[in-house]
Design an enzyme around this catalytic site. Structure first.
Site, PDB file in Angstrom:
ATOM      1  N   TRP A 153      39.556  41.937  39.697  1.00  0.00           N
ATOM      2  CA  TRP A 153      40.042  41.593  41.030  1.00  0.00           C
ATOM      3  C   TRP A 153      38.982  42.037  42.042  1.00  0.00           C
ATOM      4  O   TRP A 153      38.536  43.186  42.005  1.00  0.00           O
ATOM      5  CB  TRP A 153      41.369  42.268  41.376  1.00  0.00           C
ATOM      6  CG  TRP A 153      41.713  42.029  42.825  1.00  0.00           C
ATOM      7  CD1 TRP A 153      42.135  40.863  43.371  1.00  0.00           C
ATOM      8  CD2 TRP A 153      41.586  42.966  43.910  1.00  0.00           C
ATOM      9  NE1 TRP A 153      42.283  41.011  44.736  1.00  0.00           N
ATOM     10  CE2 TRP A 153      41.949  42.291  45.088  1.00  0.00           C
ATOM     11  CE3 TRP A 153      41.179  44.313  43.992  1.00  0.00           C
ATOM     12  CZ2 TRP A 153      41.934  42.904  46.346  1.00  0.00           C
ATOM     13  CZ3 TRP A 153      41.164  44.917  45.240  1.00  0.00           C
ATOM     14  CH2 TRP A 153      41.548  44.211  46.403  1.00  0.00           C
ATOM     15  N   GLU A 190      42.114  37.800  38.659  1.00  0.00           N
ATOM     16  CA  GLU A 190      43.307  37.950  39.508  1.00  0.00           C
ATOM     17  C   GLU A 190      43.090  37.342  40.889  1.00  0.00           C
ATOM     18  O   GLU A 190      42.196  37.740  41.629  1.00  0.00           O
ATOM     19  CB  GLU A 190      43.645  39.442  39.657  1.00  0.00           C
ATOM     20  CG  GLU A 190      44.889  39.694  40.509  1.00  0.00           C
ATOM     21  CD  GLU A 190      45.248  41.178  40.622  1.00  0.00           C
ATOM     22  OE1 GLU A 190      44.482  42.019  40.097  1.00  0.00           O
ATOM     23  OE2 GLU A 190      46.277  41.483  41.254  1.00  0.00           O
ATOM     24  N   LYS A 208      44.465  36.133  44.853  1.00  0.00           N
ATOM     25  CA  LYS A 208      45.245  36.744  45.929  1.00  0.00           C
ATOM     26  C   LYS A 208      45.305  35.774  47.097  1.00  0.00           C
ATOM     27  O   LYS A 208      44.382  34.984  47.315  1.00  0.00           O
ATOM     28  CB  LYS A 208      44.576  38.061  46.334  1.00  0.00           C
ATOM     29  CG  LYS A 208      45.377  38.903  47.311  1.00  0.00           C
ATOM     30  CD  LYS A 208      44.893  40.354  47.274  1.00  0.00           C
ATOM     31  CE  LYS A 208      45.543  41.164  48.381  1.00  0.00           C
ATOM     32  NZ  LYS A 208      45.280  42.596  48.261  1.00  0.00           N
ATOM     33  N   ASP A 242      49.744  38.267  40.148  1.00  0.00           N
ATOM     34  CA  ASP A 242      50.324  39.448  40.784  1.00  0.00           C
ATOM     35  C   ASP A 242      51.467  38.965  41.672  1.00  0.00           C
ATOM     36  O   ASP A 242      51.280  38.056  42.496  1.00  0.00           O
ATOM     37  CB  ASP A 242      49.235  40.163  41.594  1.00  0.00           C
ATOM     38  CG  ASP A 242      49.718  41.447  42.246  1.00  0.00           C
ATOM     39  OD1 ASP A 242      50.753  41.413  42.943  1.00  0.00           O
ATOM     40  OD2 ASP A 242      49.057  42.489  42.102  1.00  0.00           O
ATOM     41  N   HIS A 272      50.889  38.445  45.411  1.00  0.00           N
ATOM     42  CA  HIS A 272      49.704  37.710  45.857  1.00  0.00           C
ATOM     43  C   HIS A 272      49.972  36.254  46.197  1.00  0.00           C
ATOM     44  O   HIS A 272      49.086  35.404  46.113  1.00  0.00           O
ATOM     45  CB  HIS A 272      48.601  37.822  44.799  1.00  0.00           C
ATOM     46  CG  HIS A 272      48.019  39.195  44.735  1.00  0.00           C
ATOM     47  ND1 HIS A 272      46.853  39.501  44.072  1.00  0.00           N
ATOM     48  CD2 HIS A 272      48.430  40.355  45.291  1.00  0.00           C
ATOM     49  CE1 HIS A 272      46.582  40.778  44.196  1.00  0.00           C
ATOM     50  NE2 HIS A 272      47.531  41.334  44.923  1.00  0.00           N
ATOM     51  N   HIS A 329      50.802  41.182  36.941  1.00  0.00           N
ATOM     52  CA  HIS A 329      50.857  42.400  37.735  1.00  0.00           C
ATOM     53  C   HIS A 329      52.238  42.406  38.378  1.00  0.00           C
ATOM     54  O   HIS A 329      52.457  41.737  39.394  1.00  0.00           O
ATOM     55  CB  HIS A 329      49.757  42.436  38.790  1.00  0.00           C
ATOM     56  CG  HIS A 329      48.500  43.069  38.293  1.00  0.00           C
ATOM     57  ND1 HIS A 329      47.430  43.375  39.104  1.00  0.00           N
ATOM     58  CD2 HIS A 329      48.159  43.498  37.055  1.00  0.00           C
ATOM     59  CE1 HIS A 329      46.482  43.953  38.371  1.00  0.00           C
ATOM     60  NE2 HIS A 329      46.902  44.032  37.133  1.00  0.00           N
ATOM     61  N   ASP A 352      51.787  42.151  50.821  1.00  0.00           N
ATOM     62  CA  ASP A 352      51.472  42.647  49.479  1.00  0.00           C
ATOM     63  C   ASP A 352      51.561  44.170  49.485  1.00  0.00           C
ATOM     64  O   ASP A 352      50.575  44.876  49.304  1.00  0.00           O
ATOM     65  CB  ASP A 352      50.057  42.160  49.109  1.00  0.00           C
ATOM     66  CG  ASP A 352      49.641  42.607  47.723  1.00  0.00           C
ATOM     67  OD1 ASP A 352      50.525  42.805  46.878  1.00  0.00           O
ATOM     68  OD2 ASP A 352      48.424  42.751  47.501  1.00  0.00           O
ATOM     69  N   ASP A 400      53.151  46.351  47.564  1.00  0.00           N
ATOM     70  CA  ASP A 400      53.144  47.087  46.298  1.00  0.00           C
ATOM     71  C   ASP A 400      54.212  48.170  46.217  1.00  0.00           C
ATOM     72  O   ASP A 400      53.934  49.301  45.819  1.00  0.00           O
ATOM     73  CB  ASP A 400      51.744  47.669  46.028  1.00  0.00           C
ATOM     74  CG  ASP A 400      50.730  46.584  45.698  1.00  0.00           C
ATOM     75  OD1 ASP A 400      50.913  45.917  44.680  1.00  0.00           O
ATOM     76  OD2 ASP A 400      49.770  46.405  46.481  1.00  0.00           O
ATOM     77  N   ASP A 421      51.796  46.845  38.846  1.00  0.00           N
ATOM     78  CA  ASP A 421      50.870  47.094  39.956  1.00  0.00           C
ATOM     79  C   ASP A 421      51.669  47.421  41.217  1.00  0.00           C
ATOM     80  O   ASP A 421      52.056  46.518  41.956  1.00  0.00           O
ATOM     81  CB  ASP A 421      49.961  45.880  40.180  1.00  0.00           C
ATOM     82  CG  ASP A 421      48.885  46.172  41.225  1.00  0.00           C
ATOM     83  OD1 ASP A 421      48.797  47.338  41.686  1.00  0.00           O
ATOM     84  OD2 ASP A 421      48.133  45.243  41.587  1.00  0.00           O
TER      85      ASP A 421
HETATM   86  C1  RNT Z   1      44.945  44.197  44.832  1.00  0.00           C
HETATM   87  C2  RNT Z   1      45.240  43.815  43.433  1.00  0.00           C
HETATM   88  C3  RNT Z   1      44.709  44.747  42.379  1.00  0.00           C
HETATM   89  C4  RNT Z   1      44.852  46.200  42.718  1.00  0.00           C
HETATM   90  C5  RNT Z   1      44.457  47.129  41.593  1.00  0.00           C
HETATM   91  C6  RNT Z   1      44.330  48.534  42.043  1.00  0.00           C
HETATM   92  O1  RNT Z   1      45.636  43.455  45.747  1.00  0.00           O
HETATM   93  O2  RNT Z   1      46.612  43.642  43.253  1.00  0.00           O
HETATM   94  O3  RNT Z   1      45.290  44.437  41.155  1.00  0.00           O
HETATM   95  O4  RNT Z   1      46.161  46.499  43.118  1.00  0.00           O
HETATM   96  O5  RNT Z   1      43.317  46.653  41.003  1.00  0.00           O
HETATM   97 ZN    ZN Z   2      47.296  43.306  41.228  1.00  0.00          ZN
END
Ligand code: RNT
Ligand code: ZN
Length: 412
Positions: A179, A220, A222, A253, A256, A280, A288, A290, A320
């Site tokens: 990523w 990955e 986003k 993810d 994302h 993720h 985003d 998390d 994640d």
């Molecule tokens: C960032 C991505 C990525 C990170 C990690 C720490 O938006 O989701 O996966 O969260 O690599």
């Molecule tokens: Zn991620």
């Protein structure tokens, strides 16, 4: 309710709880190192993660050293049924001197590998393209400066080497997820050149062959990040195309995409074009953000698609999220168990009956069955799963989480 009563209730619908428990036991979840220390890593103790990702909060007990992080992860595993994996970022190296990102080697991660071998778990890996002076402009592999691109290409190549050695040593493929934060705060005039540069850098990075038995490349995408609101170079379309053409895993993810999109819908669609998927699992709130994953509709629908579309065999489930306002070990435990609970519920659905109803355009039955099923005793089956794994539940779990948190809360 006893397990035997629950088992009979599911059997009445044609659902075999024993088969569900056996299947669930075989599904590893890759627990991410970065929830344990707020995405700080062990290169410097005070840096910020950068790249538009941010852990907020100042709860006591953050792991400050690799030993602390390992102890915390071991505690978390002891509260989670089954055998799982650990997902390391390159900035979590365990070594006296700190090599720069283009100098990292397998030896810098050897203590992690010894630890994983001792626990009998697999490792996954991630090159770290953020929290570094050469990433301060939020441009790495797509940077206009070739020297900076080359620096990151070298980092990525070394990460793949390290991942391959981890996989070879531990006897299971190590997923190496790429990523990059690359993007623009304001509207760029030349998106095409940035995307061509990212593509060329990825090609160079992925060029040295690696045995898929030992490591698997993942990319990955986003939608946007804080500081890169106008354009993310590695968007979904970019990486979906790239992964399809190059045969890498596609990492989806949950944070994302646009907030009204659910990756549950994307799994079957992308699986027609890519062989394997990396998840993720995360919980975006307005952005985003998390958050720790809940047992909510997003996760339940995603798990149901994995089971219904028969994708578990080619999906790697990684987590994640990072919340620094609560116990970090509890965050791991709650999130990982929620992922398992969602899978268990999916494995306990009468999918044959639902599919028959759907194919017969009997949408009334489909709806009435899914809604009646919400009253089924999933909790009793989960209790049995944790009991067999000798893992506490309910108040006993909460007492354990509290006890461990108290034992680490005097860390500086
Ligand atoms: C960032 C991505 C990525 C990170 C990690 C720490 O938006 O989701 O996966 O969260 O690599
Ligand atoms: Zn991620």
């Amino acid at each position: 309710m006893t397990y035997e009563t629950a088992k009979a209730a599911f059997a009445d619908w044609g659902v075999d709880t024993e088969a569900a428990l056996d299947r669930l036991k075989t599904i590893p979840i890759s627990m991410h190192c970065w929830q344990g220390d707020d995405v700080v890593g062990f290169e410097q103790q005070t840096g910020t993660s950068g790249g538009g990702i941010q852990a907020t909060g100042n709860h006591p007990g953050r792991a400050r050293t690799p030993d602390e992080l390992r102890a915390d992860a071991e505690f978390a595993y002891s509260m989670i049924p089954g055998k799982h994996r650990f997902n390391l970022h390159a900035m979590y190296l365990d070594t006296d001197k700190t090599p720069d990102r283009d100098e990292i080697e397998f030896a810098h991660f050897a203590p992690w590998v010894d630890w994983a071998r001792g626990l009998g778990i697999g490792l996954d890996f991630n090159p770290t393209f953020f929290a570094h002076a050469k990433a301060d402009d939020n441009l790495t592999l797509s940077h206009p400066n070739a020297g900076i691109r080359d620096f990151w290409i070298e980092h990525g190549r070394r990460s793949r080497d390290i991942a391959a050695q981890m996989g070879a040593t531990l006897g299971a493929p190590c997923v190496n997820n790429i990523w990059v934060p690359d993007g623009y705060k304001d509207t760029p005039v030349d998106r095409m050149s940035a995307r061509r540069r990212l593509e060329a850098s990825l090609d160079a990075m992925l060029e040295p062959p690696q045995d898929k038995v030992h490591m698997l490349d993942a990319v990955e995408s986003k939608l946007f990040g804080i500081g890169v609101e106008a354009c993310t170079v590695g968007s979904h379309e970019f990486y979906f195309g790239y992964a399809s053409r190059k045969g890498t895993l596609l990492c989806l993810d949950m944070g994302h995409f646009h907030p009204t999109e659910n990756i549950a819908d994307k799994l079957s669609a992308v699986s027609l074009s890519v062989d394997e998927i990396l998840l993720h699992v995360s919980r975006p709130m307005r952005w985003d953000s998390d958050h720790v994953i809940l047992l909510n509709d997003d996760i339940l629908q995603m798990a149901q698609e994995l089971v219904s579309a028969d994708l578990l065999g080619r999906t790697h489930i990684g987590l994640d999220f990072f919340d620094a306002t609560i116990s970090r070990t509890a965050a791991w435990v709650i999130g990982t168990r929620n992922m398992q609970k969602a899978l268990l519920r999916a494995l306990l659905m009468p999918l044959d009956q639902l599919k028959t109803a759907e194919d017969g355009l009997n949408f009334t039955t489909r709806l009435s069955v899914t809604e009646e099923f919400k009253d089924m005793p999933f909790g009793a089956v989960w209790d049995e799963f944790s009991k067999r794994a000798e893992v506490p539940n309910g108040q006993a779990l909460i007492r354990e989480l509290d006890r461990y948190q108290k034992s680490v809360s005097d860390r500086g």
